[in-house]
Motif scaffolding. Structure first.
Motif, mmCIF file in Angstrom:
data_model
loop_
_atom_site.group_PDB
_atom_site.id
_atom_site.type_symbol
_atom_site.label_atom_id
_atom_site.label_comp_id
_atom_site.label_asym_id
_atom_site.label_seq_id
_atom_site.Cartn_x
_atom_site.Cartn_y
_atom_site.Cartn_z
ATOM 1 N N LEU A 198 8.792 8.816 5.592
ATOM 2 C CA LEU A 198 8.874 9.421 6.918
ATOM 3 C C LEU A 198 7.870 10.548 7.107
ATOM 4 O O LEU A 198 7.830 11.174 8.167
ATOM 5 N N ALA A 199 7.050 10.813 6.086
ATOM 6 C CA ALA A 199 6.016 11.845 6.237
ATOM 7 C C ALA A 199 4.973 11.362 7.243
ATOM 8 O O ALA A 199 4.750 10.152 7.381
ATOM 9 N N ASP A 200 4.333 12.306 7.930
ATOM 10 C CA ASP A 200 3.351 11.959 8.976
ATOM 11 C C ASP A 200 2.333 10.940 8.477
ATOM 12 O O ASP A 200 2.003 9.980 9.178
ATOM 13 N N GLU A 201 1.836 11.201 7.258
ATOM 14 C CA GLU A 201 0.747 10.373 6.756
ATOM 15 C C GLU A 201 1.151 8.907 6.633
ATOM 16 O O GLU A 201 0.395 8.011 6.984
ATOM 17 N N GLN A 202 2.352 8.676 6.117
ATOM 18 C CA GLN A 202 2.821 7.290 5.962
ATOM 19 C C GLN A 202 3.158 6.676 7.320
ATOM 20 O O GLN A 202 2.993 5.480 7.545
ATOM 21 N N GLN A 203 3.634 7.498 8.240
ATOM 22 C CA GLN A 203 3.929 6.987 9.579
ATOM 23 C C GLN A 203 2.639 6.561 10.270
ATOM 24 O O GLN A 203 2.601 5.589 11.001
ATOM 25 N N ARG A 204 1.569 7.298 9.971
ATOM 26 C CA ARG A 204 0.277 6.941 10.556
ATOM 27 C C ARG A 204 -0.253 5.621 10.006
ATOM 28 O O ARG A 204 -1.057 4.946 10.640
ATOM 29 N N GLU A 263 2.951 6.183 -5.694
ATOM 30 C CA GLU A 263 2.669 6.328 -7.130
ATOM 31 C C GLU A 263 1.512 7.301 -7.340
ATOM 32 O O GLU A 263 1.578 8.164 -8.209
ATOM 33 N N ASP A 264 0.473 7.154 -6.538
ATOM 34 C CA ASP A 264 -0.685 8.041 -6.672
ATOM 35 C C ASP A 264 -0.305 9.487 -6.424
ATOM 36 O O ASP A 264 -0.723 10.394 -7.127
ATOM 37 N N GLU A 265 0.489 9.670 -5.385
ATOM 38 C CA GLU A 265 0.786 11.023 -4.965
ATOM 39 C C GLU A 265 1.766 11.732 -5.895
ATOM 40 O O GLU A 265 1.637 12.918 -6.151
ATOM 41 N N THR A 266 2.739 11.013 -6.412
ATOM 42 C CA THR A 266 3.807 11.656 -7.174
ATOM 43 C C THR A 266 3.735 11.371 -8.662
ATOM 44 O O THR A 266 4.375 12.055 -9.458
ATOM 45 N N GLY A 267 2.978 10.374 -9.068
ATOM 46 C CA GLY A 267 2.956 10.004 -10.486
ATOM 47 C C GLY A 267 4.222 9.277 -10.913
ATOM 48 O O GLY A 267 4.409 8.975 -12.089
ATOM 49 N N ILE A 268 5.101 9.012 -9.966
ATOM 50 C CA ILE A 268 6.327 8.285 -10.303
ATOM 51 C C ILE A 268 6.035 6.789 -10.246
ATOM 52 O O ILE A 268 5.559 6.284 -9.228
ATOM 53 N N HIS A 269 6.323 6.097 -11.340
ATOM 54 C CA HIS A 269 6.073 4.663 -11.366
ATOM 55 C C HIS A 269 7.181 3.932 -10.599
ATOM 56 O O HIS A 269 8.361 4.193 -10.799
ATOM 57 N N VAL A 270 6.790 3.045 -9.700
ATOM 58 C CA VAL A 270 7.787 2.331 -8.899
ATOM 59 C C VAL A 270 7.854 0.860 -9.310
ATOM 60 O O VAL A 270 6.824 0.191 -9.384
ATOM 61 N N ASP A 271 9.050 0.370 -9.588
ATOM 62 C CA ASP A 271 9.263 -1.058 -9.802
ATOM 63 C C ASP A 271 9.870 -1.628 -8.533
ATOM 64 O O ASP A 271 10.901 -1.139 -8.071
ATOM 65 N N VAL A 272 9.224 -2.638 -7.977
ATOM 66 C CA VAL A 272 9.709 -3.196 -6.711
ATOM 67 C C VAL A 272 10.181 -4.630 -6.905
ATOM 68 O O VAL A 272 9.479 -5.448 -7.491
ATOM 69 N N ARG A 273 11.397 -4.918 -6.445
ATOM 70 C CA ARG A 273 11.867 -6.305 -6.399
ATOM 71 C C ARG A 273 11.763 -6.781 -4.958
ATOM 72 O O ARG A 273 12.430 -6.246 -4.075
ATOM 73 N N TYR A 274 10.895 -7.760 -4.737
ATOM 74 C CA TYR A 274 10.731 -8.294 -3.387
ATOM 75 C C TYR A 274 11.562 -9.549 -3.205
ATOM 76 O O TYR A 274 11.545 -10.437 -4.050
ATOM 77 N N ALA A 275 12.305 -9.627 -2.118
ATOM 78 C CA ALA A 275 12.992 -10.868 -1.734
ATOM 79 C C ALA A 275 13.393 -10.697 -0.272
ATOM 80 O O ALA A 275 13.088 -9.672 0.349
ATOM 81 N N ASP A 276 14.075 -11.681 0.264
ATOM 82 C CA ASP A 276 14.585 -11.615 1.624
ATOM 83 C C ASP A 276 15.615 -10.480 1.750
ATOM 84 O O ASP A 276 16.427 -10.276 0.848
ATOM 85 N N PRO A 320 0.815 -1.224 0.000
ATOM 86 C CA PRO A 320 0.000 0.000 0.000
ATOM 87 C C PRO A 320 0.848 1.272 0.000
ATOM 88 O O PRO A 320 0.452 2.286 -0.584
ATOM 89 N N LEU A 321 2.023 1.223 0.641
ATOM 90 C CA LEU A 321 2.877 2.414 0.686
ATOM 91 C C LEU A 321 3.359 2.770 -0.713
ATOM 92 O O LEU A 321 3.399 3.940 -1.100
ATOM 93 N N PHE A 322 3.727 1.735 -1.493
ATOM 94 C CA PHE A 322 4.188 2.001 -2.856
ATOM 95 C C PHE A 322 3.051 2.555 -3.708
ATOM 96 O O PHE A 322 3.251 3.468 -4.502
ATOM 97 N N GLU A 323 1.861 2.012 -3.507
ATOM 98 C CA GLU A 323 0.717 2.497 -4.284
ATOM 99 C C GLU A 323 0.434 3.966 -3.977
ATOM 100 O O GLU A 323 0.211 4.770 -4.874
ATOM 101 N N ARG A 324 0.481 4.300 -2.700
ATOM 102 C CA ARG A 324 0.262 5.698 -2.313
ATOM 103 C C ARG A 324 1.291 6.616 -2.948
ATOM 104 O O ARG A 324 0.974 7.706 -3.397
#
Lengths: 348, 524
Positions: free
Chosen positions: A283-289, A59-72, A53-57
């Motif tokens: 680290l913005a308030d909204e994401q910390q919340r 993208e929504d907020e900045t219009g910057i497309h994020v590619d995420v590689r998930y692993a350990d 959800p943080l990545f989606e937010r």
């Protein structure tokens, strides 16, 4: 054999019609050419289920497309080390200070304003990574077998023979190793070795990760487990009636360590501006919340003035009890901790 | 006999060049390990002298020996029962007993724990307080046997179907008991396929991490992961991985000794063997097959369905992941058989020290844990072939490195039963060696090629550690989906991709379990 030809043809056809999304995703990751002006590549050692959800937010907020590689986290740290300057990653978003510390020579210094969002205790002393959420060590216990008062107030009480065969530990997990490091730095080498030997005499059960420890407590296989606080909430997702509760240790104790998940920007980042913006965003308030209000696992916000989820102690309460240790020294201290764990038989 | 007869010609360049190129690429992980192991000064070698390294080798060896022994016993016995006897419903048992091949070993371990672990399904069902401990050696043995005995079963069944029953009939005609016929006639003829199956089992067990980690058994792979995970130190991990390579060499040596004792006769004619009547052994045989299928297929399936039922309301169908898995795995299957064909032809038709060495070297990556393969390819691709890095092509290549021996097993077993004289005839008529192979041999062994491809396909569908690190960003497969959900403990949702993986893979097992080795008669 005709059957196999038909099968393969069917497989290819299926792959073809379902593969549109996959194909385009592959193109994004596969080539270095940025499709949009603001693209960002994040290596995330944090689970997709928890942080998507943080990545989606973002993208929504900045219009910057994020590619995420998930692993350990540790595997991603090893990957970044192997990639060297050619790493496609812009940001490393990791579970633990150890993974970030392992590649800190490949990270760039973050702006002071970003670093200052969190207390000095929760960031790299060299300013190369910053904590984004906190996690407290707790003793998770089975409420059918024990009341909170019966659970020891200090990890040092777990050496009592009455806990024989009832303790669960994940000795190969980074979070347990960080806890032992904290004990070494806080209570001293000798006392830590003694504790490890005494607990070992109590036949603790070993698990690979924190989640299975909490599951084992829930199932009654063991009575108490040494884990991070938020795994309780993950297991409750799967088993809403599980008889489990966290005990936050009340006194000054290594078992009250607060560690962090954190993020750093790679020195070789191809999108340094977007990368910095992303860390700032976390680290913005909204994401910390987000950790208080929405996240399933209830990590502890690190920014001042944002309270944790109900039932979780505040950062100030926790920090006053935990051991006084420098998280960014953990990377360097880990080798000694592992030697100790090896000598006392916790890891092979 | 065939090999010796065929080994006369000199290996042609048209086969040697592609084979050497392939093997050179397959050796990349090994090169990486040597670089890493020698990089850390004396540090890496200190790992070797630690007392528990010997213990690790010992416990790994015990596990490999145990899994191989049990897998061969189950695989050979079920293969014989379902191909050579009048066992009721033998077609059904043949397919059902091979199906566990589609269950990834880490899912198998999860399922066995869910069924027999503390407060698992069985304990709830029986209402007892404690069950015998499943963690450790026996749990690891059970889960690994589940995912590997089908290799033996499939290879031995195919060999049995292609075997001329005349010999066994002669044995019976001479008044031997069925058991004696099996021991003195059938078993010796099956040596190559048993050897090939046992090799796949042993190497899989050496490389597996998921099971030993979930079952908390201290094997070398677990120690290697531990080094990466906690120390972020790649030197000791590389040294331990090199120990695995040495163990691989040992396993290969044992297998070649076992194979050398083969007394091979010509393939003869494959025709429907007259089934051995089981008589009063019918019911014990049925009970045995039910026990195998029950333990290794019904138990995991039941656990998955139980989890599915709990999480059905939150389930999403992973269509895109299934398509991605199948795309990558089909490409891997294709690439693996193309790469394996020259090596297999050289090793069986132009057997010299060099070609035998090439074949053995192609096993180098097979026993290495996925993380080692993945990191070595990260290193080479990111630094020397950045255009390939994080593309589907590199992922497919990683699958080939890991699973090429499975393609080899399928192709070589088929090649062994095609008379090289057919190719020699083509050569005599003016075809070059590569052309003769392509136009004559390949069509003859196509069933073996497809079998090899299917084995690679099934393995690639299940592969996790290399997939995680090498896939293109955002490329999600069924295996990564299972990983994603189980890593947060969400088993009920993980049951969906696990069952989809099983369902889309199952038809390939059906194909594998019904094929037989080719003979000249069939095609001539």
């Amino acid at each position: 054999m005709k059957r196999l030809v038909v099968l393969l043809a069917a497989a290819v056809a299926l792959a073809g019609c379902g593969g549109d999304d996959g194909g385009s995703a592959a193109e994004n990751g596969g080539t270095t050419g940025a499709k949009q002006s603001g693209e960002l590549v994040v290596y995330s050692g944090r689970e997709e289920e928890l942080v998507e959800p943080l990545f989606e937010r973002f993208e929504d907020e900045t219009g910057i497309h994020v590619d995420v590689r998930y692993a350990d986290s540790a595997e991603l740290a090893a990957t970044i080390a192997e990639e060297g300057d050619n790493s496609p990653a812009d940001v490393f978003f990791a579970q633990d200070p150890g993974s970030l510390g392992a590649v800190d020579d490949q990270l760039t210094t973050l702006p002071q304003a970003v670093l200052d969002r969190v207390d000095e205790k929760f960031r790299d002393s060299g300013g190369r990574w910053v904590g984004t959420s906190g996690r407290a060590r707790v003793i998770v216990f089975n409420t059918d077998d024990l009341t909170a008062d019966e659970v020891p107030d200090s990890v040092f009480d777990l050496t009592d023979p009455k806990w024989k065969g009832k303790i669960g530990i994940a000795p190969t997990n980074a979070s347990f190793q960080a806890f032992v490091t904290a004990m070494r730095l806080d209570a001293g080498e000798e006392r830590t070795r003694q504790w490890l030997e005494d607990v070992m005499a109590n036949d603790p059960k070993f698990y690979e990760k924190n989640t299975p420890v909490v599951e084992a407590v829930a199932s009654g296989e063991i009575q108490v487990g040494l884990v991070n606080h938020y795994y309780l909430y993950l297991v409750e997702q799967e088993q809403p009636d599980a008889p489990i509760e966290n005990k936050y240790l009340p006194g000054h104790d290594p078992g009250a360590l607060v560690s962090v998940a954190g993020a750093g920007v790679l020195a070789s980042a191809k999108h340094p501006d977007a990368a910095e913006r992303f860390v700032e965003f976390l680290l913005a308030d909204e994401q910390q919340r987000f950790y208080t209000e929405e996240a399933e696992e209830a990590e502890i916000p690190l920014v001042d003035g944002i309270p944790p989820k109900e039932g979780v102690p505040t950062l100030d309460e926790l920090a006053s009890r935990g051991p006084a240790v420098d998280l960014s020294s953990f990377g360097g201290e880990l080798e000694r901790t592992l030697e100790l764990l090896n000598e006392t038989g916790y890891t092979s | 006999m065939i090999r010796r007869r065929a080994g006369r010609g000199r290996a042609p360049l048209s086969l040697l060049l592609p084979a050497c190129l392939t093997v050179a690429l397959l050796l990349l992980p090994l090169a990486y390990l040597v670089v890493r192991a020698s990089g850390g000064g004396g540090r890496g070698w200190r790992v070797l002298t630690r007392s528990n390294t010997l213990e690790l080798i010992w416990s790994t060896g015990l596990l490999v020996a145990g899994v191989t022994l049990v897998s061969v016993t189950i695989g050979v016995s079920v293969a014989w029962l379902t191909t050579r006897t009048d066992l009721p419903g033998r077609r059904f048992w043949a397919v059902a007993a091979a199906l566990p091949l589609v269950i990834p070993s880490y899912v198998a371990a999860f399922c066995l724990l869910g069924a027999f672990g503390p407060r698992g399904l069985l304990q709830q069902l029986l209402g007892v307080e404690r069950l015998p401990e499943i963690y450790g050696y026996w749990g690891a043995l059970a889960a690994l046997t589940l995912s590997t005995y089908p290799y033996v079963l499939l290879l031995v069944s195919a060999a049995l179907r292609g075997l001329d029953p005349a010999l066994e009939e002669a044995g019976r005609g001479l008044g031997r008991t069925p058991l004696e016929v099996f021991r003195r006639v059938t078993l010796p003829a099956l040596r190559p396929s048993i050897g090939a199956g046992a090799l796949l089992v042993a190497l899989y067990t050496l490389s597996d991490f998921g099971v030993v980690s979930l079952m908390r058994y201290d094997a070398l792979t677990r120690a290697i992961y531990l080094q990466y995970k906690s120390l972020f130190d790649r030197t000791p991990a590389a040294v331990l991985a090199l120990v695995l390579v040495v163990l691989t060499a040992l396993v290969l040596w044992l297998e070649s000794r076992w194979r050398r004792r083969v007394s091979r006769s010509g393939p003869g004619t494959a025709r429907q063997a007259r089934p051995q009547r089981l008589g009063r052994w019918r019911w014990p045989a049925l009970a045995y097959c039910s026990a195998v299928v029950g333990a290794f297929l019904a138990v995991p399936a039941t656990v998955l369905v139980y989890w599915l039922a709990r999480g059905l309301d939150r389930a999403e169908m992973p269509w895109r992941e299934a398509a991605n898995s199948m795309t990558a795995s089909s490409l891997a299957a294709l690439a693996a058989v193309v790469a394996a064909l020259p090596i297999a032809l050289l090793a069986t038709r132009y057997r010299t020290r060099l070609t035998a060495l090439l074949e053995r070297l192609s096993f180098a990556g097979n026993a290495l844990p996925g993380i080692v393969i993945a990191l070595s390819l990260v290193f080479f691709a990111a630094n020397y072939a950045s255009r390939l890095y994080q593309t589907l092509a590199l992922l497919v290549f990683a699958y080939v490195v890991r699973f090429l021996p499975q393609a080899l097993a399928g192709i070589e077993s088929a090649l062994a039963s095609v008379n090289p004289r057919v190719e020699e005839a083509a050569r005599a008529l003016g075809r070059g060696p590569a052309a003769a192979a392509l136009t004559v041999t390949v069509p003859l062994i196509r069933s073996g090629i497809f079998a090899g491809a299917a084995l690679v396909f099934l393995s690639a569908m299940k592969e996790l550690p290399a997939t995680l690190l090498l896939r293109p960003i955002g490329f999600e497969t069924l295996a990564t989906e299972i990983w994603k959900l189980t890593s947060v403990g969400s088993y009920s949702r993980a049951a969906v991709p696990a069952l989809v993986l099983i369902v889309v893979s199952a038809p390939f097992v059906y194909f594998l379990s019904s094929r037989h080795e080719p003979t000249e008669v069939e095609h001539g």
